[in-house]
Design a protein around this motif. Structure first.
Motif, PDB file in Angstrom:
ATOM      1  N   THR A 205       9.256 -47.410 -67.744  1.00  0.00           N
ATOM      2  CA  THR A 205      10.160 -46.701 -66.829  1.00  0.00           C
ATOM      3  C   THR A 205      11.594 -46.882 -67.304  1.00  0.00           C
ATOM      4  O   THR A 205      11.979 -47.969 -67.749  1.00  0.00           O
ATOM      5  N   LEU A 206      12.364 -45.795 -67.217  1.00  0.00           N
ATOM      6  CA  LEU A 206      13.739 -45.826 -67.721  1.00  0.00           C
ATOM      7  C   LEU A 206      14.675 -45.225 -66.690  1.00  0.00           C
ATOM      8  O   LEU A 206      14.315 -44.272 -65.993  1.00  0.00           O
ATOM      9  N   LYS A 207      15.876 -45.790 -66.608  1.00  0.00           N
ATOM     10  CA  LYS A 207      16.885 -45.235 -65.721  1.00  0.00           C
ATOM     11  C   LYS A 207      18.278 -45.496 -66.286  1.00  0.00           C
ATOM     12  O   LYS A 207      18.532 -46.549 -66.856  1.00  0.00           O
ATOM     13  N   LEU A 208      19.145 -44.500 -66.115  1.00  0.00           N
ATOM     14  CA  LEU A 208      20.544 -44.651 -66.501  1.00  0.00           C
ATOM     15  C   LEU A 208      21.249 -45.357 -65.345  1.00  0.00           C
ATOM     16  O   LEU A 208      21.224 -44.862 -64.217  1.00  0.00           O
ATOM     17  N   VAL A 209      21.852 -46.524 -65.606  1.00  0.00           N
ATOM     18  CA  VAL A 209      22.478 -47.305 -64.529  1.00  0.00           C
ATOM     19  C   VAL A 209      23.904 -47.701 -64.938  1.00  0.00           C
ATOM     20  O   VAL A 209      24.282 -47.543 -66.103  1.00  0.00           O
ATOM     21  N   ALA A 210      24.676 -48.230 -63.996  1.00  0.00           N
ATOM     22  CA  ALA A 210      26.031 -48.707 -64.308  1.00  0.00           C
ATOM     23  C   ALA A 210      25.941 -49.796 -65.378  1.00  0.00           C
ATOM     24  O   ALA A 210      24.994 -50.589 -65.387  1.00  0.00           O
ATOM     25  N   ALA A 211      26.939 -49.828 -66.270  1.00  0.00           N
ATOM     26  CA  ALA A 211      26.895 -50.721 -67.435  1.00  0.00           C
ATOM     27  C   ALA A 211      26.613 -52.172 -67.062  1.00  0.00           C
ATOM     28  O   ALA A 211      27.193 -52.707 -66.123  1.00  0.00           O
ATOM     29  N   LYS A 212      25.688 -52.787 -67.801  1.00  0.00           N
ATOM     30  CA  LYS A 212      25.389 -54.225 -67.669  1.00  0.00           C
ATOM     31  C   LYS A 212      25.335 -54.788 -69.079  1.00  0.00           C
ATOM     32  O   LYS A 212      25.107 -54.048 -70.026  1.00  0.00           O
ATOM     33  N   SER A 213      25.520 -56.077 -69.225  1.00  0.00           N
ATOM     34  CA  SER A 213      25.508 -56.607 -70.595  1.00  0.00           C
ATOM     35  C   SER A 213      24.105 -56.485 -71.185  1.00  0.00           C
ATOM     36  O   SER A 213      23.100 -56.623 -70.489  1.00  0.00           O
ATOM     37  N   GLU A 214      24.077 -56.235 -72.486  1.00  0.00           N
ATOM     38  CA  GLU A 214      22.810 -55.964 -73.167  1.00  0.00           C
ATOM     39  C   GLU A 214      21.887 -57.169 -73.130  1.00  0.00           C
ATOM     40  O   GLU A 214      22.337 -58.318 -73.249  1.00  0.00           O
ATOM     41  N   THR A 215      20.604 -56.924 -73.009  1.00  0.00           N
ATOM     42  CA  THR A 215      19.609 -57.990 -73.079  1.00  0.00           C
ATOM     43  C   THR A 215      19.662 -58.600 -74.475  1.00  0.00           C
ATOM     44  O   THR A 215      19.655 -57.876 -75.472  1.00  0.00           O
ATOM     45  N   SER A 216      19.755 -59.925 -74.538  1.00  0.00           N
ATOM     46  CA  SER A 216      19.860 -60.538 -75.869  1.00  0.00           C
ATOM     47  C   SER A 216      18.476 -60.886 -76.403  1.00  0.00           C
ATOM     48  O   SER A 216      17.498 -60.957 -75.657  1.00  0.00           O
ATOM     49  N   LEU A 217      18.408 -61.108 -77.692  1.00  0.00           N
ATOM     50  CA  LEU A 217      17.146 -61.469 -78.338  1.00  0.00           C
ATOM     51  C   LEU A 217      16.838 -62.941 -78.108  1.00  0.00           C
ATOM     52  O   LEU A 217      17.741 -63.786 -78.175  1.00  0.00           O
ATOM     53  N   VAL A 218      15.570 -63.251 -77.832  1.00  0.00           N
ATOM     54  CA  VAL A 218      15.154 -64.656 -77.761  1.00  0.00           C
ATOM     55  C   VAL A 218      15.149 -65.215 -79.178  1.00  0.00           C
ATOM     56  O   VAL A 218      15.628 -66.310 -79.444  1.00  0.00           O
ATOM     57  N   ASN A 219      14.642 -64.402 -80.110  1.00  0.00           N
ATOM     58  CA  ASN A 219      14.572 -64.810 -81.515  1.00  0.00           C
ATOM     59  C   ASN A 219      15.936 -64.577 -82.177  1.00  0.00           C
ATOM     60  O   ASN A 219      16.232 -63.479 -82.644  1.00  0.00           O
ATOM     61  N   THR A 220      16.751 -65.625 -82.220  1.00  0.00           N
ATOM     62  CA  THR A 220      18.126 -65.451 -82.704  1.00  0.00           C
ATOM     63  C   THR A 220      18.190 -65.184 -84.209  1.00  0.00           C
ATOM     64  O   THR A 220      19.202 -64.712 -84.701  1.00  0.00           O
ATOM     65  N   SER A 221      17.085 -65.494 -84.927  1.00  0.00           N
ATOM     66  CA  SER A 221      17.119 -65.211 -86.372  1.00  0.00           C
ATOM     67  C   SER A 221      17.158 -63.710 -86.646  1.00  0.00           C
ATOM     68  O   SER A 221      17.451 -63.263 -87.754  1.00  0.00           O
ATOM     69  N   LEU A 222      16.861 -62.906 -85.598  1.00  0.00           N
ATOM     70  CA  LEU A 222      16.905 -61.452 -85.760  1.00  0.00           C
ATOM     71  C   LEU A 222      18.282 -60.865 -85.437  1.00  0.00           C
ATOM     72  O   LEU A 222      18.504 -59.667 -85.583  1.00  0.00           O
TER      73      LEU A 222
END
Lengths: 268, 395
Positions: A205-222
């Protein structure tokens, strides 16, 4: 806007060190260290011998991903609606044309000229699959991936035609690399349908919403990879799917918006 | 059947001049604007539709990073026919976040890349004043328009070659239907550059004279440049708008159409179906009609199969040339002008129609009431798009 919901059938990735979903899944799911390699762009097997000889890097990368997705989806290729998204298009050919046109008497290859078009991948796909199903080719700079995802899910929801979403970007070669630097080439793809079938992977499911900070990667090597190609901003979504995660993901869309993506259920 | 969308405001800049009045005037008097190629540094023997005095137009210093021929065309068009006021009213009415932008382009500001590559230093480095992302990148003109107009809705470039800005209408209809926004600016903008002049020359399809679509002696196309701006919103009865659309791919060849015109037939039929119209309910067809030997023959065949020789049709490329990614939106505007002026447009420059063609091709402007017009845009890579423009009714 209302929520856009459909089923995710297939997922693919192709970038140096993560050449396909099978290889990428454990690295994404278990946060194993990622190492950048120097793998070449694979050949698109779906092309005829004649087309293979002259296929450009973008055509090979995008059609390789589209073919892999189609095989996972188990839907005939000519029934799928392809949405291709690339920020820069074919930067190798852009560089070739710009260099040639700087000559006093330019002589351009007609093949490379038509391959320079942003929709050359869509053209080659429809020829290879003998498809009459319409396609779309888009760009939106750093927001190319999120715009393409929104477009692909809009198309599948409104037309009910199963849709292939393929997003890709090459690196710029010299001299453009200095002003448009990238770490490496990157391609990924998602297959969508409104019908639930045995091969369905998840509900999305997708929705356009008010700006929020991007989900960060758990795997920081990426992280260098995520920042190193405009399409690699899709990695947090791919990581979430590899982990079979259920929390909301936020990806940047054009300000002042974000894309909120949710994977509600997994069937595999 | 689709939910129609309303065409609220439009303007154009092309070789015919600046704004709608220049276009009306040229169309009504059958005055074309193709001239022998005088684009700087282009040694190509052909005719082009170049926007007069475009280079003399002012460019605001505040936006100097964005300077390109494509963005200059965009800016020039914004200042015609109170278009800025129309955008500002839409922002007031709906809020900037609810006004989207869809750009159809193929060239973007490629001429800036040509300049920059000519000015490389001895080490091969590009000059510092070349901002690739703001000028030559496929989304550059989209980013410029969104920032210049302070729009905050969804935005992207559709780049499907010569159907780009036609497909933007389909995408706009979807955005409005999904309630992603309340108004969408559709911009078809393509500018002359060495790349397209030498590129089309390499394909051997440029005419050495003014293009004459569907003529016995046609010998290829004339390239042009244009900015066509169209503001669309949800439909109100009685307004002119997009009633239907259809799209397809040929699945045949990168630069040649399907030999039986299958893709073109599928797109036109889908457009009729989506508007719930029979072929006989179309009053005028604006052909893609580039004047290429093969494409015109195939399009005639496809149109004849659906409409026989009963619906008058013409190609307007003889006026300002083939404006590539801008052609779809520009020809929607030309169809709107046909409705407004109660006039079917001529196929300019064509004196004698190819005897093998069978559809109803108009050579002269012909007075007639136009309620519904079909606009064809077919592009490289075999992608086809047909739009139906007309008065929005209650049914």
């Amino acid at each position: 806007m209302n929520n856009l919901s459909c089923y995710l059938y297939a997922i693919e990735i192709c970038t140096p060190g993560l050449l396909n979903w099978q290889q990428a899944q454990p690295i994404l799911a278990n946060s194993l260290p990622y190492k950048l390699t120097s793998d070449p762009i694979p050949e698109a097997k779906i092309l005829s011998v004649k087309e293979k000889r002259r296929a450009s890097a973008t055509v090979n990368l995008s059609l390789h991903i589209a073919t892999q997705l189609q095989q996972t989806m188990q839907i005939e290729a000519n029934l799928l609606k392809p949405i291709f998204a690339s920020s820069d298009g074919d930067s190798d050919i852009f560089n070739y044309l710009s260099t040639e046109l700087a000559q006093p008497e330019p002589a351009i290859s007609p093949t490379l000229f038509h391959q320079s078009l942003h929709n050359s991948a869509a053209g080659y796909w429809s020829i290879a699959t003998r498809s009459h199903t319409p396609s779309l080719s888009i760009s939106a700079g750093d927001y190319t991936f999120s715009n393409g995802l929104l477009t692909a899910m809009s198309e599948v929801v409104l037309t009910q035609i199963p849709t292939l979403y393929v997003a890709y970007n090459l690196i710029s070669c010299a001299p453009l690399d200095k002003i448009n630097p990238m770490l490496t080439w990157f391609g990924m793809g998602l297959g969508f349908s409104t019908k639930k079938m045995p091969q369905t992977l998840a509900k999305i499911t997708l929705k356009l919403v008010a700006a929020k900070s991007e989900t960060s990667l758990v795997n920081t090597s990426l992280e260098p990879l995520r920042k190193g190609n405009p399409i690699a901003c899709s990695l947090p979504l791919l990581e979430q799917i590899a982990k079979r995660g259920l929390t909301d993901i936020y990806l940047d869309y054009l300000p002042p918006y974000s894309l909120k993506i949710n994977l509600e259920e997994y069937y595999q | 059947m689709i939910t129609p969308i309303q065409i609220s405001h439009y303007t154009a800049v092309s070789a015919l001049g600046y704004g709608l009045e220049a276009h009306r005037q040229a169309l009504m008097t059958e005055q074309g604007a193709l001239a022998s190629c005088n684009y700087k540094n282009a040694k190509v023997n052909t005719f082009i539709g170049r926007v007069p005095q475009l280079e003399a137009q002012a460019w605001p210093n505040l936006w100097k990073d964005y300077f390109s021929r494509n963005n200059l065309l965009a800016l020039t068009a914004l200042h015609q026919d109170d278009f800025l006021t129309a955008i500002s009213n839409a922002k007031d009415r709906y809020g900037a976040k609810r006004v989207g932008l869809l750009l159809g382009t193929t060239t973007s500001g490629f001429s800036e890349a040509e300049r920059a590559y000519r000015q490389r230093d001895k080490q091969g480095n590009l000059p510092n004043d070349f901002d690739y992302r703001k000028t030559a990148h496929p989304y550059a003109t989209g980013e410029f328009l969104r920032n210049y107009l302070a729009l905050q809705g969804p935005a992207m470039t559709i780049a499907t070659a010569c159907s780009s800005s036609a497909k933007a209408f389909i995408c706009a209809q979807r955005w409005l239907q999904l309630n992603l926004c309340d108004a969408v600016l559709i911009a078809g903008i393509d500018s002359l550059c060495l790349n397209i002049l030498y590129g089309f020359h390499s394909l051997g399809i440029l005419s050495t004279e003014k293009c004459c679509p569907f003529a016995q002696n046609r010998s290829g196309l004339s390239l042009g440049e244009a900015a066509a701006l169209v503001l669309v919103e949800r439909a109100n009865t009685g307004k002119i708008g997009l009633l239907g659309f259809g799209e397809s791919t040929d699945g045949y060849h990168m630069s040649a159409p399907h030999p039986e015109g299958k893709g073109a037939i599928l797109a036109m039929q889908a457009a009729l179906n989506s508007a719930k119209l029979a072929p006989s309910q179309i009053d005028y067809i604006n052909f893609h009609g580039t004047a290429s030997l093969q494409n015109d023959r195939i399009e005639d065949q496809a149109v004849y199969q659906l409409f026989k020789n009963e619906v008058p049709a013409s190609s307007t490329k003889g006026w300002m040339g083939h404006t590539l990614g801008a052609a779809g939106a520009l020809e929607v505007i030309i169809a709107c002008l046909a409705i407004e002026q109660k006039m079917l447009w001529a196929t300019l420059n064509t004196i004698e129609i190819d005897q093998s063609l069978r559809s109803y091709i108009l050579l002269k402007n012909t007075a007639a009431v136009v309620k519904k017009a079909l606009v064809n845009s077919f592009g490289f890579g075999g992608n086809n798009c047909s739009l139906i423009i007309g008065e929005i009714s209650d049914e």
